[in-house]
Scaffold this motif. Structure first.
Motif, PDB file in Angstrom:
ATOM      1  N   GLU A  72      28.276  38.007  43.698  1.00  0.00           N
ATOM      2  CA  GLU A  72      29.592  38.221  43.299  1.00  0.00           C
ATOM      3  C   GLU A  72      30.007  37.333  41.802  1.00  0.00           C
ATOM      4  OE1 GLU A  72      33.957  37.755  44.962  1.00  0.00           O
ATOM      5  OE2 GLU A  72      32.706  36.703  46.143  1.00  0.00           O
ATOM      6  N   ILE A  73      30.254  38.378  40.711  1.00  0.00           N
ATOM      7  CA  ILE A  73      30.202  37.534  39.306  1.00  0.00           C
ATOM      8  C   ILE A  73      31.699  37.495  39.400  1.00  0.00           C
ATOM      9  CG2 ILE A  73      29.569  38.270  37.152  1.00  0.00           C
ATOM     10  CD1 ILE A  73      26.888  39.752  37.943  1.00  0.00           C
ATOM     11  N   SER A  74      31.947  36.102  38.492  1.00  0.00           N
ATOM     12  CA  SER A  74      33.076  36.352  37.993  1.00  0.00           C
ATOM     13  C   SER A  74      33.839  36.844  36.368  1.00  0.00           C
ATOM     14  CB  SER A  74      33.630  34.512  37.508  1.00  0.00           C
ATOM     15  OG  SER A  74      32.225  33.321  39.489  1.00  0.00           O
ATOM     16  N   VAL A  75      34.311  37.518  36.503  1.00  0.00           N
ATOM     17  CA  VAL A  75      34.728  37.819  35.472  1.00  0.00           C
ATOM     18  C   VAL A  75      36.316  37.589  34.574  1.00  0.00           C
ATOM     19  CG1 VAL A  75      35.127  40.615  34.957  1.00  0.00           C
ATOM     20  CG2 VAL A  75      33.152  40.084  35.485  1.00  0.00           C
ATOM     21  N   THR A  76      36.493  37.763  33.585  1.00  0.00           N
ATOM     22  CA  THR A  76      38.113  37.178  33.379  1.00  0.00           C
ATOM     23  C   THR A  76      38.261  38.606  32.660  1.00  0.00           C
ATOM     24  OG1 THR A  76      37.539  35.287  31.825  1.00  0.00           O
ATOM     25  CG2 THR A  76      39.240  36.727  31.427  1.00  0.00           C
ATOM     26  N   PHE A  77      39.619  39.216  33.478  1.00  0.00           N
ATOM     27  CA  PHE A  77      39.757  40.953  32.471  1.00  0.00           C
ATOM     28  C   PHE A  77      41.941  40.529  33.438  1.00  0.00           C
ATOM     29  CE2 PHE A  77      41.677  45.221  33.573  1.00  0.00           C
ATOM     30  CZ  PHE A  77      40.931  45.420  32.665  1.00  0.00           C
ATOM     31  N   CYS A  78      42.324  41.003  31.477  1.00  0.00           N
ATOM     32  CA  CYS A  78      43.885  40.870  31.660  1.00  0.00           C
ATOM     33  C   CYS A  78      44.174  39.549  32.163  1.00  0.00           C
ATOM     34  CB  CYS A  78      44.050  41.749  32.715  1.00  0.00           C
ATOM     35  SG  CYS A  78      44.126  43.832  32.039  1.00  0.00           S
ATOM     36  N   GLU A  79      43.180  38.312  31.578  1.00  0.00           N
ATOM     37  CA  GLU A  79      43.655  36.971  31.741  1.00  0.00           C
ATOM     38  C   GLU A  79      43.780  36.448  33.354  1.00  0.00           C
ATOM     39  OE1 GLU A  79      47.084  36.371  29.552  1.00  0.00           O
ATOM     40  OE2 GLU A  79      46.392  36.459  27.303  1.00  0.00           O
ATOM     41  N   GLN A  80      43.251  37.607  33.959  1.00  0.00           N
ATOM     42  CA  GLN A  80      43.057  36.699  35.002  1.00  0.00           C
ATOM     43  C   GLN A  80      41.030  36.965  35.394  1.00  0.00           C
ATOM     44  OE1 GLN A  80      45.545  38.031  38.733  1.00  0.00           O
ATOM     45  NE2 GLN A  80      46.863  39.106  36.764  1.00  0.00           N
ATOM     46  N   THR A  81      40.981  36.012  36.703  1.00  0.00           N
ATOM     47  CA  THR A  81      39.671  36.413  37.486  1.00  0.00           C
ATOM     48  C   THR A  81      39.485  36.832  38.413  1.00  0.00           C
ATOM     49  OG1 THR A  81      39.035  33.603  37.202  1.00  0.00           O
ATOM     50  CG2 THR A  81      37.861  34.531  38.447  1.00  0.00           C
ATOM     51  N   VAL A  82      39.103  38.055  38.254  1.00  0.00           N
ATOM     52  CA  VAL A  82      38.096  39.683  38.881  1.00  0.00           C
ATOM     53  C   VAL A  82      36.898  38.825  39.489  1.00  0.00           C
ATOM     54  CG1 VAL A  82      37.819  41.337  39.017  1.00  0.00           C
ATOM     55  CG2 VAL A  82      39.897  40.629  37.423  1.00  0.00           C
TER      56      VAL A  82
END
Length: 289
Positions: A72-82
């Motif tokens: 499960e990879i942590s991603v920043t998208f639209c200033e949120q963690t996805v």
């Protein structure tokens, strides 16, 4: 002859965590629990880490289950963690391993800043306390701080900790910039796997932001979405089944199990996928071991 069982009815649990990230059980203990609950196809999906994959695969086979590699990879998208789940990849792929190592790199500094914020409101020793709950120091996270705060009696349970201390606008919340959506999907695909949007119902996105997530994810080569997961309500099972059909994505199923004492749902205890969906495991049949 009786009809063959529907592939939608397979008891697949393709999202859970061990002590290698922020779970409380070892890969071997998770495998035994999954098998005891009737799981037929299992994946361990530790946060930003594939170090438990070979242990998990061996434990699954010892328990008579089939196995898919997972992360499960942590991603920043639209200033949120996805979170983006990867399934069915080569766990020894050098590019993915390096990318995950780089992603983990910011966790230590973030943890120190979280402890400093908590000290300002009278909670001292949080960093050292959180470390007691960490199996892998590179992956110290909010969950480990939450367990420390419960142990010290500041909150009744980890859910209360997140409400009072570790979410945006509260003491102890420190944002971190993770990988990009493109990075995560490309690492997974480059290692021969499938990228899946994890628990989309958890993100506080507007309709336009969610549309951007799904369209950009698919544009980068993403192929799946978690429809049935421990943090989704029955209404969200239906909502994200519709999203899967709308965007032409395969459907995944996973409990997001972390601990017997903390998780919304036990391993293997989810309802089956709704009708009319293509399960991710059909597309990954040649990568199931």
């Amino acid at each position: 002859m009786p009809d063959a069982p529907s592939p939608l009815a397979l008891n697949a649990d393709l999202h859970c965590h061990s002590v290698v990230s922020d779970g409380t059980l070892t890969p071997e203990e998770l495998a035994a629990r999954a098998a005891g609950n009737g799981v037929q196809l299992w994946a361990l999906t530790d946060h930003d880490e594939v170090g438990g994959q070979h242990r998990a695969a061996a434990a699954a086979h010892a328990q008579g289950m089939r196995y898919l590699t997972g992360v499960e990879i942590s991603v920043t998208f639209c200033e949120q963690t996805v979170h983006i789940v990867g399934l069915g990849f080569d766990a020894d792929d050098a590019a993915m391993t390096q990318g995950l190592y780089d992603t983990r790199g910011g966790r230590g500094k973030r943890a120190q800043e979280m402890a400093e914020q908590l000290a300002r409101v009278g909670i001292h020793g949080a960093y050292e306390g959180a470390l007691k709950f960490v199996g892998n120091p590179e992956l110290i996270s909010r969950t480990h701080f939450a367990r420390f705060l419960v142990e010290r009696g500041h909150c009744r349970d980890t859910s209360e900790v997140f409400r009072k201390y570790l979410t945006e606008g509260k003491p102890g919340y420190v944002p971190h910039r993770w990988a990009t959506l493109k990075d995560a999907v490309h690492w997974i695909r480059g290692a021969g796997g499938m990228a899946v949007i994890a628990h989309p119902g958890r993100y506080a996105f507007s309709a336009n932001e969610e549309y951007a997530l799904f369209t950009e994810f698919k544009g980068h080569g993403g192929e799946g979405v978690e429809v049935v997961t421990g943090s989704h309500s029955p209404a969200e099972f239906i909502e994200y089944a519709d999203k899967a059909r709308e965007y032409g994505l395969a459907a995944s199923r996973g409990s997001d199990f972390h601990s017997p004492d903390e998780s919304h749902c036990d391993l293997g205890r989810l309802p089956p996928l709704p009708n009319g969906l293509q399960p991710v495991w059909e597309l990954l049949a040649d990568r199931i071991r």
